[in-house]
Design a protein around this motif. Sequence first.
Motif, PDB file in Angstrom:
ATOM      1  N   GLU A 135     -51.658  19.400  73.177  1.00  0.00           N
ATOM      2  CA  GLU A 135     -50.616  19.675  73.872  1.00  0.00           C
ATOM      3  C   GLU A 135     -49.344  20.488  73.189  1.00  0.00           C
ATOM      4  O   GLU A 135     -48.310  20.472  73.516  1.00  0.00           O
ATOM      5  CB  GLU A 135     -50.841  17.697  73.662  1.00  0.00           C
ATOM      6  CG  GLU A 135     -51.348  17.228  74.085  1.00  0.00           C
ATOM      7  CD  GLU A 135     -50.479  15.413  74.251  1.00  0.00           C
ATOM      8  OE1 GLU A 135     -50.061  15.509  74.299  1.00  0.00           O
ATOM      9  OE2 GLU A 135     -52.069  14.726  74.141  1.00  0.00           O
ATOM     10  N   GLY A 138     -47.856  22.852  75.824  1.00  0.00           N
ATOM     11  CA  GLY A 138     -46.918  22.681  77.479  1.00  0.00           C
ATOM     12  C   GLY A 138     -48.549  22.027  78.117  1.00  0.00           C
ATOM     13  O   GLY A 138     -49.124  21.190  78.644  1.00  0.00           O
ATOM     14  N   SER A 139     -47.892  23.205  79.263  1.00  0.00           N
ATOM     15  CA  SER A 139     -49.235  22.185  80.122  1.00  0.00           C
ATOM     16  C   SER A 139     -49.324  24.243  81.326  1.00  0.00           C
ATOM     17  O   SER A 139     -48.254  25.070  81.291  1.00  0.00           O
ATOM     18  CB  SER A 139     -47.998  21.891  81.537  1.00  0.00           C
ATOM     19  OG  SER A 139     -48.509  21.752  82.418  1.00  0.00           O
ATOM     20  N   ASN A 154     -44.296  19.469  74.922  1.00  0.00           N
ATOM     21  CA  ASN A 154     -43.417  18.985  75.928  1.00  0.00           C
ATOM     22  C   ASN A 154     -42.951  17.377  75.792  1.00  0.00           C
ATOM     23  O   ASN A 154     -41.926  16.796  76.129  1.00  0.00           O
ATOM     24  CB  ASN A 154     -43.869  18.862  77.786  1.00  0.00           C
ATOM     25  CG  ASN A 154     -43.605  20.127  77.916  1.00  0.00           C
ATOM     26  OD1 ASN A 154     -42.129  20.817  78.104  1.00  0.00           O
ATOM     27  ND2 ASN A 154     -44.319  20.274  79.156  1.00  0.00           N
ATOM     28  N   ASN A 219     -53.069  14.619  87.359  1.00  0.00           N
ATOM     29  CA  ASN A 219     -52.741  14.934  85.990  1.00  0.00           C
ATOM     30  C   ASN A 219     -53.873  15.664  85.414  1.00  0.00           C
ATOM     31  O   ASN A 219     -55.113  14.753  85.252  1.00  0.00           O
ATOM     32  CB  ASN A 219     -52.562  14.421  84.730  1.00  0.00           C
ATOM     33  CG  ASN A 219     -51.104  14.151  85.317  1.00  0.00           C
ATOM     34  OD1 ASN A 219     -50.803  13.689  85.702  1.00  0.00           O
ATOM     35  ND2 ASN A 219     -50.004  14.796  84.811  1.00  0.00           N
ATOM     36  N   ASP A 284     -47.736  16.240  81.104  1.00  0.00           N
ATOM     37  CA  ASP A 284     -47.907  17.257  81.206  1.00  0.00           C
ATOM     38  C   ASP A 284     -49.040  17.950  82.686  1.00  0.00           C
ATOM     39  O   ASP A 284     -49.604  16.442  82.581  1.00  0.00           O
ATOM     40  CB  ASP A 284     -48.251  18.205  80.183  1.00  0.00           C
ATOM     41  CG  ASP A 284     -47.100  18.453  79.187  1.00  0.00           C
ATOM     42  OD1 ASP A 284     -46.432  18.722  78.981  1.00  0.00           O
ATOM     43  OD2 ASP A 284     -47.949  18.135  77.852  1.00  0.00           O
ATOM     44  N   TYR A 287     -53.883  20.846  80.973  1.00  0.00           N
ATOM     45  CA  TYR A 287     -54.420  21.214  80.052  1.00  0.00           C
ATOM     46  C   TYR A 287     -55.723  21.828  79.845  1.00  0.00           C
ATOM     47  O   TYR A 287     -57.209  21.565  80.186  1.00  0.00           O
ATOM     48  CB  TYR A 287     -54.560  20.365  78.919  1.00  0.00           C
ATOM     49  CG  TYR A 287     -53.561  19.548  78.446  1.00  0.00           C
ATOM     50  CD1 TYR A 287     -51.868  19.678  78.830  1.00  0.00           C
ATOM     51  CD2 TYR A 287     -53.615  18.223  77.823  1.00  0.00           C
ATOM     52  CE1 TYR A 287     -50.654  19.084  78.044  1.00  0.00           C
ATOM     53  CE2 TYR A 287     -52.876  17.500  77.450  1.00  0.00           C
ATOM     54  CZ  TYR A 287     -51.733  17.850  77.728  1.00  0.00           C
ATOM     55  OH  TYR A 287     -50.585  17.484  77.254  1.00  0.00           O
TER      56      TYR A 287
END
Length: 337
Positions: A135, A138-139, A154, A219, A284, A287
């Motif tokens: 994490e 970010g994304s 984030n 997601n 996000d 990942y």
Amino acid sequence: MRILVTGGAGFIGSEYVRMLLQAPGSTGPTDPHLEPSAVTVLDKLTYSGNLQNLAPVRDDPRLRLVRGDICDQALVDEVVAGHDVIVHFAAESHVDRSISGAAPFVTTNVLGTQTLLDAALRHGTHRFVHVSTDEVYGSIDEGSWTETWPLAPNSPYSASKAGSDLLALAYHRTHGMDVVVTRCSNNYGPYQFPEKVIPLFVTNLLDGGTVPLYGDGGNIRDWLHVHDHCRGIAMVQEKGRAGEVYHIGGGTELSNKELTAWLLQACDAGWDRVVPVTDRKGHDRRYSLDISKIRLELGYAPSIDLERGLTQTVQWYRDHRAWWEPLKAGIEPAVAG
């Protein structure tokens, strides 16, 4: 070898302790065998730390339990002394909680890590393994992060973990400490506190309840069985290069909607049990970790495929109501993330 495991009564830390002490069923033919002479667990035993997680190894004479805060400088200094290796799991880790209140995350994850690093420096600890998360990046819309990717967290949680990563690596560069950092994808498996998506959904469904799904459920996360994660950490502890970052992933990406469908089927439930909820702030989208480095350097590969791992995990929660029912009675509702 004397090993200090911070957060060793938590979900991932306790799996590492059980693996180190070779509890029944915790090791496989490809696992590292570090054979510690002593293992000390330092854990604050907050809501997510549970001594029951260590029940399979509690009678091992090599195990010592210390209840305490990694921000307590005097206690940390006393506990760190005499240990060859520190494996640092202790952290505040729930994103939703960090959004509602960031202070505990900064205190534990940043200042606590700094306290441990200072003690390790004073006592000449041979190796410091800092356990982190994907994490911090970010994304990512497509492709996968390598270990040199810029950090762009984030959430307050991921920002605090990014800060602790940078501190750990700075102690290597400034002081020459033997520090290695691992970053993992989403973990699942037995003994996971039921605020996280898989145990939350499974236990809700087993109780005949509903499950909350963020936004459109699109997601995407890579899923990693906790045992494979700990195998990877052990490989890094044993043979990782000082000052390096290593990714540990599971190799199977699912959207939250796909994961929900799988869990509904495993629990004999239908989509009428799913309640859509407003998406998380700053959520996000995707990942994805590139695990080429740890595979090529250390020989790591995930050994538990997602279907088998999820089947075993659902069965574990079916069989261990006495473990999770008291925990659920004291937690706030959470949603898929």
